[in-house]
Design an enzyme around this catalytic site. Structure first.
Site, PDB file in Angstrom:
ATOM      1  CG  ASP A  97      -1.910   1.140   1.172  1.00 59.22           C
ATOM      2  OD1 ASP A  97      -2.935   0.979   0.495  1.00 59.22           O
ATOM      3  OD2 ASP A  97      -1.640   2.176   1.792  1.00 59.22           O
ATOM      4  CB  ILE A  98       1.122   4.199  -2.297  1.00 62.33           C
ATOM      5  CG1 ILE A  98       1.494   3.316  -3.510  1.00 62.33           C
ATOM      6  CG2 ILE A  98       1.889   5.502  -2.333  1.00 62.33           C
ATOM      7  CD1 ILE A  98       1.204   3.950  -4.852  1.00 62.33           C
TER       8      ILE A  98
ATOM      9  CD  GLU B 171      -4.622   3.896  -1.531  1.00 57.64           C
ATOM     10  OE1 GLU B 171      -4.901   4.211  -0.375  1.00 57.64           O
ATOM     11  OE2 GLU B 171      -5.441   3.980  -2.486  1.00 57.64           O
TER      12      GLU B 171
END
Length: 684
Positions: A539-540, A583
């Site tokens: 996950d960004i 994301e």
């Protein structure tokens, strides 16, 4: 009884061959049979002393040789003095060689024994039941078992291992066929027919070299010539090419009434010489000198022992009158028969002419129909007896489709065209299948000529005669190129739709749907293998703030850059990089345990950080970072694919809870794996 029949047959044969003598009355066979011939043990016993004559002046045992001497060379004298015993291979080749009740006799044997007695040469016979003709040639080459043969055709190949005497027997080569066979005017008429010859004889080489269109088959086993004649008489072969003297003699003695001499051959006379092992040229020279010293009368006397005929010369008036009367009666009968036959012949000719006109009209109608049909058509003739299929007719549409000309096809066998002229719309295998089982055959094929390939759907149908036999095949083709192109376009379109359905259009990674399918497949495979399966969820960090700060277009570019990192690490056709949603990314690792999955997750996190994508809104670092959760397990009947996703998601949650920009492993994973990774990280 056999000797008497042989004697009568040879007498009749001699009469038929004596074209140079004025025969005025019926030839009468001699009343006495030929005597003589030697037992198989040879002319001299092994321990007997040979009757040697003075070297250079050998005494003649035969009265005809009395008073004549033969001058010998020093090499010939030494050869005679060496006391060689000559091993002569003999076979059953009447009237030249015969084995009758344990005795060897015949024209060639009389020549041989007369010469050997004159020189006092010791010899013994090796019969064909011990050594066949091919084996005899091989033994002469090796100089074992056999030293010479009384009759042999001189060829270049045999000269490599034999020396030959002068040719002393020269009957002509002729063609023997059945009396009901088609007319044969010469050897050219045998093209495509089966001709049988004895195995190992020179005739096989001559036919193979000069007449390759003749189908040559061979026969082996004793007796050779008799088996050849029987094969022709029974229909196994169409013709036999052989010695006129031998063939006519055997036809008479074997009562083969359905055989005849059809025609001469271009090979001339069947000249025979004596063949001797190559290291004994002196023996060949001795035999030649003896042959040349014999007068023509002596040679005729030797021949007449086996073909004895008495001739009466001159014409008596009474015989002449009877002959003229008989000829006149025969001539009148012949004229009457000819007139009656001519009358029937005129009627038959008229009927045949009318039938030929109707046949030509039918052919013209058929050709007109073929030319008017727009789809390619081909007619194929079936020769069931020989298993051959040949082109009978084609229409213009067929020639246009294949690029072939009519003259290049008609009469040719299927499969005989050279590769450069071959055409894919007529595979012989389908036509042979139809000819064999009599069922309609359909097949598709692609024909490439110049530009774009064309596809054809061909149907092969059989035509039968009144007896139900298949005599012709009809092949018709339909151009299905448009349908094939539409099918190909549909396949490509379906593939493209399927690819779109399983791919994220923004990043080019697989989507969640693909992950669900792939995870289910790998789950069952790993359960069977008993191997670990790993999943990384990424996950960004603070991606919403990134979008708010830099805009959605920059956010899309950031997603593509992170996807590029995953693609670079992916093993081709093994791993699966997936955009999990928003994301979030997923990385499926087949046959990977927790230790290696943690290492790969750490590499992904590090490579993303090295991109140095500015993130001013991030509270942890001024660049874009990733949080990763790792899970690995061995699939079994007690867990499900959703278990792996749930554990990886919990590990990702722990990574975020512990401050982000880090890799966490599922709490269910073993402490050993985490500890091992920690130790390897400290070492590195």
């Amino acid at each position: 009884m056999m000797r008497t029949r042989r004697w009568i047959a040879t007498a009749l044969l001699a009469a038929s061959l004596s074209a140079g003598l004025p025969l005025t009355a019926m030839a009468q066979a001699a009343q006495s049979q030929p005597t003589g011939g030697q037992p198989l043990t040879g002319a001299m016993a092994a321990g007997a002393a040979p009757d040697r004559h003075a070297v250079g002046d050998p005494r003649a045992d035969d009265p005809a040789d009395a008073g004549r001497s033969i001058a010998l060379t020093a090499a010939e004298r030494r050869w005679l003095a060496a006391g060689h015993q000559v091993r002569v291979r003999v076979g059953d080749w009447p009237p030249f060689m015969m084995i009758d009740h344990g005795r060897v006799e015949g024209i060639a044997i009389d020549y041989l024994e007369r010469i050997f007695r004159r020189y006092g040469i010791d010899y013994t016979y090796v019969t064909d039941d011990r050594v066949s003709w091919p084996e005899a040639l091989a033994d002469i080459r090796r100089r074992e078992v056999v030293d010479m043969v009384p009759t042999a055709k001189i060829t270049a190949r045999r000269r490599r291992y034999m020396v030959f005497t002068d040719e002393y027997l020269s009957p002509p080569w002729v063609i023997f066929t059945r009396t009901d066979a088609p007319f044969i005017s010469g050897i050219e008429d045998l093209a495509g027919r089966t001709v049988i010859v004895p195995e190992g004889f020179a005739m096989r080489e001559l036919l193979a070299q000069r007449y390759p269109d003749i189908i040559v088959t061979t026969v082996s086993g004793k007796p050779l010539v008799e088996r050849c004649l029987l094969a022709v008489a029974s229909g196994e072969a169409d013709a036999y090419i052989g010695n006129l003297t031998v063939g006519a003699y055997l036809i008479a003695t074997m009562n083969l009434a359905n055989l005849k001499v059809a025609a001469p051959t271009p090979f001339g006379a069947h000249a025979n010489a004596m063949g001797i092992r190559r290291d004994w040229p002196e023996l060949a020279s001795l035999i030649n000198k003896a042959l040349r010293s014999m007068s023509p009368q002596e040679k005729v006397a030797l021949r007449n022992r086996w073909m004895a005929v008495r001739y009466d010369f001159g014409i008596r008036p009474r015989d002449l009158a009877l002959w003229i009367a008989g000829v006149s009666l025969v001539a009148l009968a012949v004229v009457a028969v000819v007139l009656a036959a001519n009358r029937r012949l005129r009627v038959e000719v008229a009927r045949r002419t009318d039938a030929e006109k109707r046949l030509r009209r039918r052919k013209q109608e058929l050709q007109t129909v073929l030319d008017g049909i727009q789809m390619p058509l081909v007619l194929v003739d079936v020769d069931a007896r020989r298993g051959r299929l040949s082109y009978a007719a084609v229409n213009p549409a067929y020639m246009a489709a294949t690029g072939m000309k009519e003259q290049d096809l008609i009469g040719k066998q299927l499969g005989d065209l050279p590769a450069a002229q071959s055409h894919a719309d007529l595979p012989a295998v389908h036509y042979r299948q139809c000819a064999q089982n009599g069922q309609v055959v359909r097949y598709e094929t692609c024909l490439k000529r110049g530009g774009e390939p064309t596809w054809w759907l061909t149907q092969v149908s059989p035509l039968r005669d009144d007896d139900g036999h298949i005599y012709r095949l009809v092949g018709s083709s339909l151009d299905i190129s448009e349908r094939k192109r539409a099918e190909l376009a549909l396949v490509l379109s379906n593939n493209e739709l399927q690819q779109l359905a399983l791919t994220d259009p923004l990043t080019g990674l697989y989507n969640r749907r693909y992950l669900d399918r792939r995870l289910s497949t790998e789950w069952h495979r790993h359960r069977h293998l008993g191997a670990p399966l790993a999943l990384i969820l990424c996950d960004i960090d603070y991606f919403k703030q990134y979008n708010d700060t830099y805009g959605h277009q920059a956010g899309d570019d950031c997603l593509r850059r992170v996807a590029g990192v995953l693609i670079a690490i992916t093993r081709y056709d093994v791993d699966a990089a997936v955009r999990f949603g928003g994301e979030e990314f997923a990385f499926l690792l087949p046959q990977t345990d927790a230790h290696f999955a943690i290492a790969i997750a750490e590499r992904i996190r590090t490579d993303v950080a090295r991109l140095a994508l500015a993130h001013a809104a991030s509270p942890i670092k001024p660049v874009v970072t990733l949080s990763c959760g790792v899970a690995a397990l061995v699939p079994s009947d007690t867990n499900r694919p959703e278990t792996l996703i749930l554990r990886a998601d919990r590990a990702l949650y722990r990574s975020k809870a512990q401050g982000r920009d880090r890799v966490c492993v599922s709490a269910r994973e073993t402490a050993a794996a985490a500890g091992e990774y920690a130790r390897s990280a400290e070492t590195s």
